[in-house]
Design an enzyme around this catalytic site. Structure first.
Site, PDB file in Angstrom:
ATOM      1  N   ASP A  38      -6.461  37.980  42.421  1.00 25.26           N
ATOM      2  CA  ASP A  38      -7.869  37.909  42.020  1.00 25.26           C
ATOM      3  C   ASP A  38      -8.702  37.151  43.042  1.00 25.26           C
ATOM      4  O   ASP A  38      -9.869  37.486  43.275  1.00 25.26           O
ATOM      5  CB  ASP A  38      -8.002  37.255  40.645  1.00 25.26           C
ATOM      6  CG  ASP A  38      -7.494  38.161  39.528  1.00 25.26           C
ATOM      7  OD1 ASP A  38      -7.457  39.390  39.743  1.00 25.26           O
ATOM      8  OD2 ASP A  38      -7.138  37.652  38.453  1.00 25.26           O
ATOM      9  N   SER A  83     -10.424  48.010  33.108  1.00 22.95           N
ATOM     10  CA  SER A  83      -9.861  46.659  33.186  1.00 22.95           C
ATOM     11  C   SER A  83     -10.941  45.672  32.743  1.00 22.95           C
ATOM     12  O   SER A  83     -12.088  46.044  32.528  1.00 22.95           O
ATOM     13  CB  SER A  83      -9.398  46.359  34.612  1.00 22.95           C
ATOM     14  OG  SER A  83     -10.468  46.533  35.521  1.00 22.95           O
ATOM     15  N   LEU A  84     -10.585  44.409  32.607  1.00 25.18           N
ATOM     16  CA  LEU A  84     -11.539  43.379  32.201  1.00 25.18           C
ATOM     17  C   LEU A  84     -11.856  42.464  33.372  1.00 25.18           C
ATOM     18  O   LEU A  84     -11.007  42.210  34.226  1.00 25.18           O
ATOM     19  CB  LEU A  84     -10.968  42.534  31.057  1.00 25.18           C
ATOM     20  CG  LEU A  84     -10.710  43.235  29.727  1.00 25.18           C
ATOM     21  CD1 LEU A  84     -10.066  42.266  28.747  1.00 25.18           C
ATOM     22  CD2 LEU A  84     -11.994  43.794  29.143  1.00 25.18           C
ATOM     23  N   LYS A 116      -4.144  37.217  25.322  1.00 24.71           N
ATOM     24  CA  LYS A 116      -3.977  38.363  26.219  1.00 24.71           C
ATOM     25  C   LYS A 116      -2.480  38.520  26.492  1.00 24.71           C
ATOM     26  O   LYS A 116      -1.877  37.703  27.180  1.00 24.71           O
ATOM     27  CB  LYS A 116      -4.743  38.124  27.519  1.00 24.71           C
ATOM     28  CG  LYS A 116      -4.686  39.283  28.506  1.00 24.71           C
ATOM     29  CD  LYS A 116      -5.531  38.962  29.736  1.00 24.71           C
ATOM     30  CE  LYS A 116      -5.470  40.098  30.738  1.00 24.71           C
ATOM     31  NZ  LYS A 116      -4.106  40.311  31.276  1.00 24.71           N
ATOM     32  N   ARG A 137      -1.948  53.307  31.306  1.00 34.07           N
ATOM     33  CA  ARG A 137      -3.346  53.257  31.734  1.00 34.07           C
ATOM     34  C   ARG A 137      -3.547  54.059  33.011  1.00 34.07           C
ATOM     35  O   ARG A 137      -4.583  54.695  33.203  1.00 34.07           O
ATOM     36  CB  ARG A 137      -3.795  51.806  31.966  1.00 34.07           C
ATOM     37  CG  ARG A 137      -5.284  51.732  32.287  1.00 34.07           C
ATOM     38  CD  ARG A 137      -5.794  50.312  32.315  1.00 34.07           C
ATOM     39  NE  ARG A 137      -5.287  49.580  33.468  1.00 34.07           N
ATOM     40  CZ  ARG A 137      -5.657  48.343  33.765  1.00 34.07           C
ATOM     41  NH1 ARG A 137      -6.492  47.703  32.974  1.00 34.07           N
ATOM     42  NH2 ARG A 137      -5.167  47.737  34.830  1.00 34.07           N
ATOM     43  N   LYS A 290     -14.431  38.981  23.200  1.00 35.63           N
ATOM     44  CA  LYS A 290     -15.254  40.189  23.092  1.00 35.63           C
ATOM     45  C   LYS A 290     -16.434  39.940  22.161  1.00 35.63           C
ATOM     46  O   LYS A 290     -16.324  39.158  21.206  1.00 35.63           O
ATOM     47  CB  LYS A 290     -14.434  41.356  22.519  1.00 35.63           C
ATOM     48  CG  LYS A 290     -13.227  41.763  23.327  1.00 35.63           C
ATOM     49  CD  LYS A 290     -12.448  42.859  22.607  1.00 35.63           C
ATOM     50  CE  LYS A 290     -11.182  43.223  23.370  1.00 35.63           C
ATOM     51  NZ  LYS A 290     -10.365  44.228  22.658  1.00 35.63           N
TER      52      LYS A 290
END
Length: 674
Positions: A38, A83-84, A116, A137, A290
């Site tokens: 990331d 994706s988030l 998660k 996915r 969310k």
């Protein structure tokens, strides 16, 4: 940064992200942690933002991570599996929350928050209530057809249990494997092929992509539903409504799900989960937040790769890559020679790591690791970090066990072929004696508070302690000369040394460090034999008559008490005034007399060890498993299968607060449950 350098850096970052994406999704063999990936992605995103002329439409920052294997047929998702966005700090999470509130004009928005799962995303499709398709996915638009394997996942219903199921229903979730099942699977894999999975996510991914569905069935995979793909003929007002409908359909939901009405509630839940994540029976790598209302989700919309109405808060990395600088060999208190890894310092789960365990020399051989190699390290809970695998091999040689003890230079041996460990058999080895001293004064042994490693090292350097009993002959002048010692500290430590003489036999037995004999067995044999002299006079048959002691433990005890050096140690301790008797247990007269207890889950106000001692002090017994003989089960947070069995057998169940009341140990600390 000049133009040429910008282009070079962008090219490098794009290539690295594509390479690591392939290693993660295609090979299940990542070289870097999620947070390191990331960080690369964020750096590229920032450079592209500052230099839009260099931004390309096919940049990794604009695409959903993943791939579609050619080994499986393909399935197109009814709507993209996005994706988030990720955040690694609570501060960034708060900024996201404030941005949502601002965009929605502060509508007192409801949010959902849940763990998660560290598993593999999957999509399930039901037609007229029957499971017809399962897919990975993939690239977000198209996934791999894993229908036959999905049907082998333990808790996925073939048919929806809700009345009047919709004609078309696609939902998404995470396939994972329980921690206990993962450990068993790795043991089996290691025995059969000599390798094992690096983590439970890799195990779930590899198991889900098997060509033989029967292998998938044997892997004990599970599924948690987390989001809606598409549904015909039915509408939901919120994410929480959707999940409750899934429960009616027969899906398993996470227990640790919360609806929040403020940033404070979100942050409070985050703290609870950060502190308790290791108590769950499955791996999680963060939390998903969310907007609860599906209408508000629609208003907020999407970017090209993620929804604006959701964010993933990722826990600090539990895995990281670093260089193995040196393999250090050290000697334990029982003479075992143990290798450990000295690492280039790296931050892992918020902690700076510079050491990792290597267990034994067979583990070094299995990992094929040597000094100079780049390695992937992992830290689970509060345990010592371990090396998972070699990422980059720099040293082609093999690390060999030493022939001599690194402390006393005596020869080292394996006592038998079944043993993994090498031992120094010199009874006068300085390193063994130091470790033995550290154990002897520790809390669960003689409990001499303040007699730490620094104190021990100073006394050893000054030749003030050469045998165990020397501890009890130390004078005021010996203590006051220690570094940082003054009147009060000296007085307190001398009192602690004197008090330790009065401890029961059970603590002394544990302090002596008898091979294979832990704290619990020390308590059992002390209560059975009552005195040190009785133990010296006991035969192997006497030891094996104790129900909890088998032939191996009996042999360890007999060998220990036959040793002339041990006799000298004990005689010296007797001369120093150390107690050698186990006091009779006080008759409590409570309802615990003869009662059998089982402890399960995480206790907030006690350790398992403390709770067990309380029970035994009141005449009760503690067992490790639930049976018809169990009288009470003390259930803490995240109690698992033991609690379920207790309910089936109608065993009396008490929580920690009730346990405290029963034992007269009522705590003022609130027992927080989540």
């Amino acid at each position: 940064m000049i133009m040429g350098n910008i282009q070079n850096r962008i090219d490098y970052l794009r290539k690295e992200l594509i390479r690591h994406n392939g290693l993660y999704y295609e090979s299940n063999n990542p070289e870097i942690s999620d947070s390191e990936y990331d960080n690369l992605a964020k750096e590229l995103e920032q450079i592209e933002k500052e230099n839009p002329l260099f931004a390309l439409p096919d940049s990794p920052t604009k695409k959903i991570s993943g791939f579609v294997s050619s080994s499986f047929e393909q399935i197109k998702h009814s709507s993209p599996m996005l994706s988030l966005d990720n955040t690694y700090s609570q501060k960034e999470t708060a900024k996201w929350y404030e941005r949502i509130e601002k965009n929605l004009n502060n509508k007192n928005t409801e949010f959902t928050i849940e763990p998660k799962i560290d598993g593999v995303s999957a999509s399930l499709t039901y037609i007229n209530g029957s499971l017809t398709a399962g897919a990975t996915r993939g690239d977000g638009e198209t996934g791999e057809d894993i229908t036959e394997n999905i049907k082998k996942v333990k808790n996925i219903p073939y048919k929806l249990k809700a009345d009047n199921p919709p004609y078309f229903f696609e939902l998404r979730g995470e396939v994972y494997i329980d921690k206990s099942d993962f450990r068993k699977l790795n043991e089996e894999i290691l025995m059969s092929v000599g390798q094992k999975f690096a983590n439970s996510r890799n195990a779930a991914s590899g198991s889900l992509r098997q060509k033989n569905p029967q292998i998938t069935a044997e892997r004990k995979l599970r599924f948690f539903v987390h989001s809606l793909g598409k549904i015909d003929g039915k509408q939901f007002e919120s994410q929480s409504d959707f999940l409750q409908y899934c429960r009616k359909c027969g899906f398993q939901l996470q227990d640790n799900f919360k609806i929040c009405h403020s940033l404070k509630e979100i942050m409070d839940f985050m703290e609870i989960m950060i502190n308790n994540r290791d108590l769950l029976h499955y791996e999680i790598d963060g939390l998903v937040i969310k907007v609860n209302s599906l209408q508000l989700q629609k208003e907020l919309g999407y970017t090209n790769k993620s929804p604006r109405w959701a964010i993933a808060f990722k826990f600090p990395a539990k895995q990281a890559t670093t260089k193995l600088s040196r393999i250090r060999v050290q000697v334990g208190r029982t003479g075992i020679i143990t290798p450990s890894a000295i690492l280039e310092s790296v931050t892992l789960a918020g902690v700076t790591i510079s050491h990792a365990t290597l267990h034994n020399f067979e583990e070094i051989e299995r990992l094929n690791v040597n000094e100079g190699d780049t390695v992937l390290i992992e830290r689970a809970g509060d345990v010592i970090p371990k090396i998972v695998k070699v990422v980059k091999k720099e040293n082609r040689g093999f690390f060999k066990p030493p022939h001599n003890c690194p402390s006393c230079n005596s020869g080292i041996v394996k006592e038998n072929e079944e043993e993994v460990a090498y031992r120094c058999i010199n009874p006068e080895c300085p390193a063994q004696f130091r470790r033995h001293l550290i154990h002897f004064v520790s809390r669960n042994a003689m409990d001499i508070d303040g007699f730490g490693k620094a104190v021990i090292d100073q006394f050893l350097d000054r030749k003030k302690i050469q045998v165990l009993a020397d501890i009890y002959y130390l004078k005021y002048d010996d203590f006051i000369k220690l570094d940082l010692f003054k009147e009060k500290k000296t007085s307190n430590l001398m009192k602690a040394v004197a008090a330790s003489k009065k401890h029961p036999l059970s603590k002394l037995l544990f302090a002596l460090g008898i091979r294979r004999i832990g704290e619990k067995v020390s308590e059992i044999i002390a209560k059975k034999f009552k005195s040190m002299e009785a133990l010296f006079n006991a035969s192997i048959e006497d030891f094996t008559r104790v129900p909890e002691i088998g032939s191996i433990l009996a042999l360890s005890l007999k060998e220990f008490f036959e040793n002339k050096t041990v006799r000298n140690v004990i005689d010296n301790l007797i001369a120093a005034g150390v107690n050698m008797i186990e006091p009779e247990a006080e008759q409590s007269g409570t309802q615990f007399d003869g009662k059998m207890f089982v402890l399960t889950g995480e206790l907030k106000n006690h350790t398992r060890e403390q709770a067990g001692k309380i029970i035994r002090s009141l005449g009760g017994k503690v067992a490790s498993s639930v049976s018809k003989k169990t009288d009470y089960i003390v259930a803490g947070v995240n109690a698992g299968s033991k609690l379920k069995k207790a309910k089936e057998l109608n065993v009396k169940i008490v929580d920690e607060a009730e346990f405290d009341i029963l034992t007269g140990k009522l705590s003022l600390i609130e027992n927080t449950k989540f």
